[in-house]
Each structure stands twice: as C-alpha cells, then as structure tokens.
Design a protein around this motif. Sequence first.
Motif, PDB file in Angstrom:
ATOM      1  N   UNK A 126      63.361   4.316  55.895  1.00 55.93           N
ATOM      2  CA  UNK A 126      63.511   3.408  54.581  1.00 55.93           C
ATOM      3  C   UNK A 126      64.782   2.720  54.575  1.00 55.93           C
ATOM      4  N   UNK A 127      64.804   1.564  54.171  1.00 53.94           N
ATOM      5  CA  UNK A 127      66.328   1.071  54.098  1.00 53.94           C
ATOM      6  C   UNK A 127      66.976   1.405  53.049  1.00 53.94           C
ATOM      7  N   UNK A 128      68.415   0.983  52.607  1.00 54.63           N
ATOM      8  CA  UNK A 128      69.066   1.125  51.686  1.00 54.63           C
ATOM      9  C   UNK A 128      68.298   0.631  50.322  1.00 54.63           C
ATOM     10  N   UNK A 129      68.798   1.252  49.246  1.00 58.59           N
ATOM     11  CA  UNK A 129      68.486   0.935  47.786  1.00 58.59           C
ATOM     12  C   UNK A 129      67.472   1.619  47.200  1.00 58.59           C
ATOM     13  N   UNK A 130      67.283   2.821  47.683  1.00 56.98           N
ATOM     14  CA  UNK A 130      66.231   3.718  47.215  1.00 56.98           C
ATOM     15  C   UNK A 130      66.787   3.852  45.621  1.00 56.98           C
ATOM     16  N   UNK A 131      65.851   4.191  44.730  1.00 58.69           N
ATOM     17  CA  UNK A 131      66.132   4.302  43.292  1.00 58.69           C
ATOM     18  C   UNK A 131      65.063   5.176  42.440  1.00 58.69           C
ATOM     19  N   UNK A 132      65.385   5.268  41.128  1.00 58.02           N
ATOM     20  CA  UNK A 132      64.571   6.349  40.738  1.00 58.02           C
ATOM     21  C   UNK A 132      63.207   5.805  40.087  1.00 58.02           C
ATOM     22  N   UNK A 133      62.223   6.502  40.023  1.00 62.73           N
ATOM     23  CA  UNK A 133      60.856   6.001  39.426  1.00 62.73           C
ATOM     24  C   UNK A 133      60.796   6.841  38.065  1.00 62.73           C
ATOM     25  N   UNK A 134      60.097   5.980  36.977  1.00 66.15           N
ATOM     26  CA  UNK A 134      59.840   6.563  35.738  1.00 66.15           C
ATOM     27  C   UNK A 134      58.404   6.341  35.310  1.00 66.15           C
ATOM     28  N   UNK A 135      58.072   6.961  34.180  1.00 64.63           N
ATOM     29  CA  UNK A 135      56.838   6.815  33.525  1.00 64.63           C
ATOM     30  C   UNK A 135      56.702   5.258  33.277  1.00 64.63           C
ATOM     31  N   UNK A 136      55.345   4.648  33.659  1.00 67.77           N
ATOM     32  CA  UNK A 136      55.083   3.167  33.298  1.00 67.77           C
ATOM     33  C   UNK A 136      55.320   2.425  34.335  1.00 67.77           C
ATOM     34  N   UNK A 137      56.296   2.630  35.524  1.00 70.01           N
ATOM     35  CA  UNK A 137      56.865   1.709  36.387  1.00 70.01           C
ATOM     36  C   UNK A 137      55.607   1.118  37.159  1.00 70.01           C
ATOM     37  N   UNK A 138      55.591   0.005  37.594  1.00 73.16           N
ATOM     38  CA  UNK A 138      54.777  -0.468  38.541  1.00 73.16           C
ATOM     39  C   UNK A 138      55.706  -0.814  39.911  1.00 73.16           C
ATOM     40  N   UNK A 139      54.989  -0.229  41.059  1.00 76.42           N
ATOM     41  CA  UNK A 139      55.984  -0.314  42.601  1.00 76.42           C
ATOM     42  C   UNK A 139      55.062  -1.280  43.436  1.00 76.42           C
ATOM     43  N   UNK A 140      55.774  -2.170  44.138  1.00 81.96           N
ATOM     44  CA  UNK A 140      55.342  -2.864  45.197  1.00 81.96           C
ATOM     45  C   UNK A 140      56.069  -2.799  46.343  1.00 81.96           C
ATOM     46  N   UNK A 141      55.366  -2.207  47.408  1.00 80.97           N
ATOM     47  CA  UNK A 141      55.823  -2.008  48.669  1.00 80.97           C
ATOM     48  C   UNK A 141      55.540  -3.261  49.555  1.00 80.97           C
ATOM     49  N   UNK A 142      56.150  -3.921  50.184  1.00 78.20           N
ATOM     50  CA  UNK A 142      55.953  -5.040  51.007  1.00 78.20           C
ATOM     51  C   UNK A 142      56.487  -5.026  52.306  1.00 78.20           C
ATOM     52  N   UNK A 143      55.695  -4.972  53.321  1.00 81.09           N
ATOM     53  CA  UNK A 143      56.096  -5.448  54.913  1.00 81.09           C
ATOM     54  C   UNK A 143      55.540  -6.540  55.256  1.00 81.09           C
ATOM     55  N   UNK A 144      56.420  -7.668  55.701  1.00 88.66           N
ATOM     56  CA  UNK A 144      55.951  -8.850  56.077  1.00 88.66           C
ATOM     57  C   UNK A 144      55.237  -8.854  57.072  1.00 88.66           C
ATOM     58  N   UNK A 145      54.024  -9.649  57.058  1.00 82.86           N
ATOM     59  CA  UNK A 145      52.928  -9.520  58.106  1.00 82.86           C
ATOM     60  C   UNK A 145      51.869  -8.427  57.838  1.00 82.86           C
ATOM     61  N   UNK A 146      52.166  -7.551  57.163  1.00 84.08           N
ATOM     62  CA  UNK A 146      51.145  -6.458  56.862  1.00 84.08           C
ATOM     63  C   UNK A 146      50.417  -6.704  55.255  1.00 84.08           C
TER      64      UNK A 146
END
Length: 242
Positions: free
Chosen positions: A213-233
């Motif tokens: 993983x690249x830099x910028x990791x951070x905390x997750x909390x109740x109710x969060x919406x997460x989007x993980x994007x890879x260009x071309x995928x």
Amino acid sequence: MKQIRFRDEAGTTRMGTFDDGTIAAAGRTYAIDEVEVLPPCEPTKIVCIGRNYAKHAEELGNDVPDRPLLFLKPPNTLSAHGDTITLPAGKQKVEHEAELCVVIGEQCRNVDAEDAEDVIAGYTCMNDVSNRDDQRKEKNWVRGKAFDNAAPLGPVLASPEELPDDATVSARINGETRQESTIDHMIFKIPELIEEITQYLTLEPGDVIATGTPEGVGPLADGDNVEIEVEGVGTLEHDVAE
C-alpha cells in the motif's frame, strides 16, 4: 476484459463479463446492483507484501526491507464489493490500506521473474484492513491482519492488458481521498514478488498477491464508506460497522 463473480436471484454462482455497470452471463444481462457481487476468485491464501512503498514505510516509522516482507491473510478474511465489514471489537486504531492485487492463474512453483506474466490471470483491488493495536504487539500479525473480513476484494478480475504500467492506486473514505500513488513507486515489482514468493510457496489458481500500500493510511470508523480504486481495474466499495 473484466470478469465478475456474482450470485443471481436464484442463488446460483456465476462468472460474467462486466462493462459499464452491466454484467453479461449465460445469455442474460444484469445490473450490478441487482446481484450479490462475490470476490472475483477463491484463494487458498492471500500473500501480502509489507512496506513495498518507501513513503508508507516512512509514515509508520519503519525501514524499507531489503527483500520482500511477506505475510499471509487466510480465506476467512475475504469479503466482497458492497459488503459491510465489521471492525474487531475494542480496538482504537483499525486502518485502511489500498492495494493492487495479482490473481494467479495456474499452479506454480519456482517461477523466474522473466516468466511471471505467464502465471498471472489478472488484477483486482483489495483493502488490507489492519488492526494496528495488535499489529504493534506481535511479530506474525495474525491478530493485526488475519481477522474475519479483513480483506475486501474485487469487484472484478481485470485481464493483464487493462493495467497501465503506472496505474494509480487510491483510497477514498466518505468521498475524501486519503491515499493516492502509482504502482511504479513499488520497491519490489510484480515479477520480483512472484519469483520470491514461489521460491517458498506453491501458488494455486485463484491465489492472490497483495502488492503493498502507498502512504496515507488512516483510521476507519463506524459508518464509513470506503472506495479502493486501481486505474484500469475498477473501484471496490464497502461500508464499515462496529
């Protein structure tokens, strides 16, 4: 081409092709929001690479490894696009990690780097959800990395030609971009990773290599919406609950 595994309204698991929100399978078409999306493969193991981006190692206060740092996520960690993952109870710091993943297409062992492309079925996205409370206290990272639903994976399996050489990997939490880098910043490239891993492990069809993983990791909390994007995928999306 992009392939997607899903369960239709009759409960049948199918593999179809995916294009612009529409799935084609067995002579029918489906909208992605009409089906249950499944992880795009059924790995016997997920082999993960730690600290494969120098700036991520730096943000955690760690040195860059002199060889790929390997750890495993077992199948119980899998969850899918559209799922709501449950954070482990009583933890103060559980974080997102956006990753490009390699999906293996055939059983392989002792693969030379120059032959690595021959064993790749395609690529997908993963969130390497990480329990830092326990990761800091143990060397094997079982509590930190291998808890249930700690590896949202998907939504599609993109064929190798879909992935740009400098593909962007990003994470958005509630629409806010937290991570964004490109895979050409990896310390150990995909062919090197496959060569190193297969010196020790037999990889099976459907097994996954999470490339770091690249830099910028951070905390997750109740109710969060997460989007993980890879260009071309594509974009893997899931929610979070406590």
